[in-house]
Design an enzyme around this catalytic site. Structure first.
Site, short mmCIF file in Angstrom:
data_model
loop_
_atom_site.label_atom_id
_atom_site.label_comp_id
_atom_site.label_asym_id
_atom_site.label_seq_id
_atom_site.Cartn_x
_atom_site.Cartn_y
_atom_site.Cartn_z
N TYR A 47 17.13 29.84 7.08
CA TYR A 47 15.96 30.63 7.42
C TYR A 47 16.03 30.62 9.06
O TYR A 47 16.36 29.69 9.62
CB TYR A 47 14.67 29.99 7.13
CG TYR A 47 14.46 30.03 5.57
CD1 TYR A 47 14.11 31.31 5.27
CD2 TYR A 47 14.26 29.03 5.05
CE1 TYR A 47 13.39 31.56 4.00
CE2 TYR A 47 13.67 29.25 3.49
CZ TYR A 47 13.32 30.60 3.19
OH TYR A 47 12.94 30.83 1.73
N LYS A 78 1.06 -1.04 -0.08
CA LYS A 78 -0.04 0.16 0.04
C LYS A 78 0.76 1.32 0.07
O LYS A 78 2.07 1.24 0.46
CB LYS A 78 -0.80 0.15 1.29
CG LYS A 78 -0.46 -0.08 2.56
CD LYS A 78 -1.17 -0.47 3.66
CE LYS A 78 -0.57 -0.57 4.92
NZ LYS A 78 -0.56 0.39 5.88
C1 LIG Z 1 -3.99 -4.83 8.37
C2 LIG Z 1 -2.33 -4.45 7.94
N1 LIG Z 1 -1.93 -5.69 7.62
C3 LIG Z 1 -0.54 -5.64 7.49
C4 LIG Z 1 0.24 -4.27 7.38
C5 LIG Z 1 1.72 -4.26 7.18
O1 LIG Z 1 2.33 -3.63 8.52
P1 LIG Z 1 3.92 -3.40 8.60
O2 LIG Z 1 4.29 -2.46 7.60
O3 LIG Z 1 4.18 -3.05 9.99
O4 LIG Z 1 4.64 -4.80 8.37
C6 LIG Z 1 -0.62 -3.09 7.78
C7 LIG Z 1 0.21 -1.94 7.85
O5 LIG Z 1 -0.47 -0.98 8.27
C8 LIG Z 1 -1.88 -3.24 8.07
O6 LIG Z 1 -2.68 -2.31 8.08
#
Ligand SMILES: Cc1ncc(COP(=O)(O)O)c(C=O)c1O
Length: 364
Positions: A253, A33
Site C-alpha cells: 500500500y 492483568k
Molecule cells: C499497581 C500496579 N502494580 C504492578 C504493576 C505491574 O507493573 P510491571 O508490569 O511494570 O511490572 C502495574 C502495572 O501497570 C500496576 O499498575
C-alpha cells in the site's frame, strides 16, 4: 491461519523464580492483568500457582472472575481498579480482594463488610504517581479511622512507583520514604511498592511483597542495562506467496518501498489485525534460517512482505515460517522499532494469533 504465538510457560515460571529469589525473604506476587499482558491469564496463572505463587493481581472485576474459575482457593486474587459502584456483591461472591483506591470505594466496602462480616481488601495510597490511590491529604484524614476499621481486614497496603525504570530519578526515593511513613499507621499489614523495575532499585524497595508483571513476560525491567529476564514468546508467520521482483518495482500500500535491486519477496500472513503494529512498516524485520530479513513497505491488516533475496530458497517457500519475535529479536527490540514499549507490543497481540503453550504446569 494468521500469526502463531508460542508461549513458554516454563520460561514465565523461571522468570518468576528469578525475581522471587532476588527479593526473598519478601514475597513475589504476579500481575496477570490484561490477560497476562496478552499471553493468557488462565494458562500463565495456573503455571505460576503450580510453582508456588499465591498472590495475583488483575485490573478489572471481569478479569478477576475469569481467574477465580481457574486458580485454587488458596490463591488470592486482587483487583487493582477496585469495585465500581454496584459491584461490591460480585467481589464477595467470587472471593475477590478489591484494591480500594478512593474514599467512596472504602465506604462501600466497609458497608458490605458490616453485612457479611470482616471482608479482605488492599488499600492503595498514592505516593507520587497521581493516578490511583488515596491522596496524601485523604490518607492524613482517614489513616487513623482506616487502621481501626473493623469491617475490613487489610490484606495489604500498596503504592506504585512512577519512575522505577529510571534508577536515578529522585521521585523513587521520595515515594519510598512517603510509603514507609504511611505504612507505620498499618503495622502488621503487608506492604508492597515495587513492580518489575522497582525490584531492581534495591532491597529497601521490596517491603513485604513485590508485584511484577512485565518482567515475568521477558520485558527488560532495567532499560539500558542487559536484560536479566528470559524471552518467553515467539511469534511466527506463515509464508503465503513468494515472488520474483525487478529493481524499481514498488511494494505494498502506498508504494512506500521501491526495490533498488532485483530479488525475491515473501508475503507472510501476519498483519496489524494480529497485533503486528502498523508503525513497524519499513522498520521491522523477521528471521528465516538464522538470517535477519528486512520488512518492506507497509504492514497491512493481514499481511507483511519480507525481502528474502538472500535467504535459503528451500526455507523461503510457501508454507514456510518467518519468525517475527524470538530470543534474538524480543519484545523490547520490536518496541524500539515500533516507537513504543514492550508492554504495548505484547498486549497488542490479538486474539487472532493462534496461541500455542509450551511447558504446561505438569511439565514444569
Ligand atoms: C499497581 C500496579 N502494580 C504492578 C504493576 C505491574 O507493573 P510491571 O508490569 O511494570 O511490572 C502495574 C502495572 O501497570 C500496576 O499498575
Amino acid at each position: 491461519m494468521g500469526a502463531i504465538l508460542e508461549i513458554d510457560l516454563a520460561g514465565v515460571v523461571a522468570n518468576w523464580q528469578l525475581l522471587a529469589a532476588r527479593v526473598a525473604p519478601a514475597d513475589c506476587a504476579a500481575v496477570v492483568k490484561a490477560d497476562a499482558y496478552g499471553l493468557g491469564a488462565p494458562q500463565v496463572s495456573s503455571a505460576l500457582a503450580a510453582a508456588g505463587c499465591r498472590r495475583f493481581f488483575v485490573a478489572t472485576l471481569d478479569e478477576g472472575i475469569t481467574l477465580r474459575g481457574v486458580l485454587p482457593t488458596s490463591c488470592e486474587i486482587a483487583v487493582l481498579n477496585g469495585p465500581v459502584p454496584g459491584s461490591v456483591e460480585e467481589f464477595v461472591f467470587h472471593r475477590l480482594v478489591p484494591v480500594l483506591n478512593e474514599p467512596g470505594q472504602i465506604a462501600d466496602w466497609a458497608e458490605i463488610g458490616r453485612q457479611f462480616g470482616r471482608l479482605p481488601a488492599m488499600l492503595h495510597v498514592d505516593t507520587g504517581m497521581t493516578r490511583l490511590g488515596l491522596t496524601a491529604r485523604e490518607f492524613e484524614r482517614l489513616a487513623k479511622e482506616l487502621s481501626l476499621e473493623s469491617a475490613t481486614r487489610w490484606r495489604a497496603l500498596i503504592s506504585h512507583l512512577a519512575c522505577a525504570d529510571q534508577p536515578g530519578h529522585p521521585l523513587n526515593d521520595l515515594q519510598r520514604r512517603r510509603f514507609a511513613a504511611q505504612h507505620r499507621h498499618f503495622s502488621g499489614v503487608p506492604a508492597s511498592l515495587a513492580a518489575s523495575s522497582g525490584i531492581f532499585l534495591g532491597r529497601e524497595f521490596h517491603f513485604d511483597f513485590v508485584r511484577p508483571g512485565a518482567a515475568l513476560y521477558g520485558i527488560n525491567p532495567q532499560p539500558g542495562a542487559s536484560n536479566p529476564m528470559g524471552q518467553v514468546v515467539r511469534l511466527k508467520g506463515r509464508i503465503v506467496q513468494i515472488r520474483e521482483v525487478e529493481s524499481g518495482e514498488s511494494v505494498g500500500y502506498g508504494a512506500t518501498h521501491v526495490m533498488d535491486h532485483p530479488g525475491r519477496l515473501a508475503t507472510v500472513a501476519v498483519g496489524y489485525a494480529d497485533g503486528w503494529l502498523r508503525s513497524l512498516s519499513q522498520r521491522g524485520s523477521g528471521r528465516l534460517g538464522g538470517e535477519r530479513l528486512p520488512l518492506l513497505g507497509r504492514v497491512s491488516m493481514d499481511l507483511v512482505v519480507f525481502d528474502v533475496s538472500t535467504a535459503d530458497p528451500s526455507l523461503a517457500r510457501p508454507g514456510g515460517f518467518i519468525e517475527l519475535l524470538d530470543d534474538d529479536y524480543g519484545v523490547d527490540a520490536a518496541a524500539v522499532d515500533a516507537g513504543t514499549i514492550g508492554y504495548e507490543i505484547l498486549t497488542a497481540l490479538s486474539r487472532r494469533c493462534h496461541r500455542v503453550y509450551r511447558g504446561m504446569p505438569d511439565q514444569c
